[in-house]
Write an enzyme that holds these catalytic residues in place. Structure first.
Site, mmCIF file in Angstrom:
data_model
loop_
_atom_site.group_PDB
_atom_site.id
_atom_site.type_symbol
_atom_site.label_atom_id
_atom_site.label_comp_id
_atom_site.label_asym_id
_atom_site.label_seq_id
_atom_site.Cartn_x
_atom_site.Cartn_y
_atom_site.Cartn_z
ATOM 1 C CG ASN A 14 11.312 -12.875 -6.325
ATOM 2 O OD1 ASN A 14 11.406 -12.062 -7.233
ATOM 3 N ND2 ASN A 14 10.148 -13.378 -5.942
ATOM 4 C CE LYS B 94 13.229 -4.394 -5.455
ATOM 5 N NZ LYS B 94 13.522 -5.827 -5.195
ATOM 6 C CG ASP C 298 7.583 -11.811 7.941
ATOM 7 O OD1 ASP C 298 8.151 -11.165 7.031
ATOM 8 O OD2 ASP C 298 6.957 -11.256 8.871
ATOM 9 C CB VAL C 299 12.000 -12.309 3.805
ATOM 10 C CG1 VAL C 299 11.757 -13.527 2.927
ATOM 11 C CG2 VAL C 299 11.252 -11.087 3.287
ATOM 12 C CE1 TYR D 36 9.945 -2.854 -5.717
ATOM 13 C CE2 TYR D 36 10.700 -1.490 -7.534
ATOM 14 C CZ TYR D 36 10.409 -2.737 -7.009
ATOM 15 O OH TYR D 36 10.603 -3.852 -7.775
#
Length: 251
Positions: A88, A160, A61-62, A156
């Site tokens: 990613n 980003k 789990d990043v 998002y």
């Protein structure tokens, strides 16, 4: 210890992460497959066929520091080094007006898309600085949303945009350790995440239109190209996208 070069791919159980993992294995890497769902990581490994022995599922789990640290310890124990991190893993959010986005969803997007990349970069940098020969390559998945937003995508898009700052800071702060950090910005690759594009998505002018997509393997081939350069060469930013999608001018 493996005599092959070692890569870590996050979000390796589906889509872009899966395609990149398989292409890196073909390019001669032992690939550590990180993701939350072991069954999807096992599926990626199975798709490797004769190369499955070079694909190593590592449930991660990043967004959880302890989980990330455990994965890097596993890589250290198994291989003793790390040559490539493809940062990613990420998630989107519901297409709702800003005032209607739940705070817990906002936090989850930030935790996965930004904090998760930071934690994995930390782990990679620690290994790459300490190993012999020193150095390695980190590639962050930025998305074309690092440059221009879609309607109702504040979580998002914000993360980003932040990934670009992460990429630049890593590039600056680790260059003395022979670490190259770049970013790939991807538009409409054919993955489950972009399936909705074929049915029509909201455009800035209020219309709903289907959007073209491109073969996800072209993204994977681009990553293989980026990692193929010697560490004194860096692809700082690459944009790969479906040629006719609405991005330049957003229409």
């Amino acid at each position: 210890m493996s005599s092959l070069k070692v890569a870590l791919v996050t979000g390796a159980g589906t889509g872009i992460g899966r395609a990149v993992s398989l292409h890196l294995a073909k390019a001669g890497y032992d690939v550590c497959l990180a993701g939350r769902r072991i069954e999807m990581l096992n599926e990626t490994q199975a798709l490797g066929g004769d190369l499955a022995q070079h694909l190593h599922p590592m449930p991660t789990d990043v967004a959880d520091e302890g989980s990330v640290n455990a994965t890097f310890e596993q890589i250290k124990q198994k291989f003793g080094r790390l040559d490539v991190l493809f940062n990613n893993a990420g998630r989107g959010g519901p297409p709702v007006p800003i005032e209607d986005l739940p705070t817990d969803v906002w936090r989850d997007i930030v935790n996965i898309n930004l904090t998760g990349m930071f934690l994995c970069a930390q782990g990679a940098i620690r290994m790459m600085k300490a190993q012999t020969p020193q150095g390695g390559r980190i590639i962050n998945n930025g998305s074309i949303s690092a440059h221009a937003p879609r309607p109702f995508s504040i979580g998002y898009t914000s993360t980003k945009h932040a990934v670009t700052g992460l990429t630049k800071s890593i590039s600056l702060d680790t260059r003395q350790y022979n670490i190259a950090c770049g970013q790939i910005d991807i538009g409409n690759a054919e993955t489950p995440m972009t399936e909705r594009m074929t049915k029509g998505v909201l455009q800035p002018d209020g219309s709903t239109r289907a959007e073209p997509r491109m073969d996800v393997n072209h993204v994977a081939e681009s990553i293989v190209q980026m990692v193929g350069f010697p560490l004194d060469t860096n692809v700082q930013f690459m944009t790969i996208m479906a040629r006719t999608m609405p991005f330049i001018g957003r229409g």
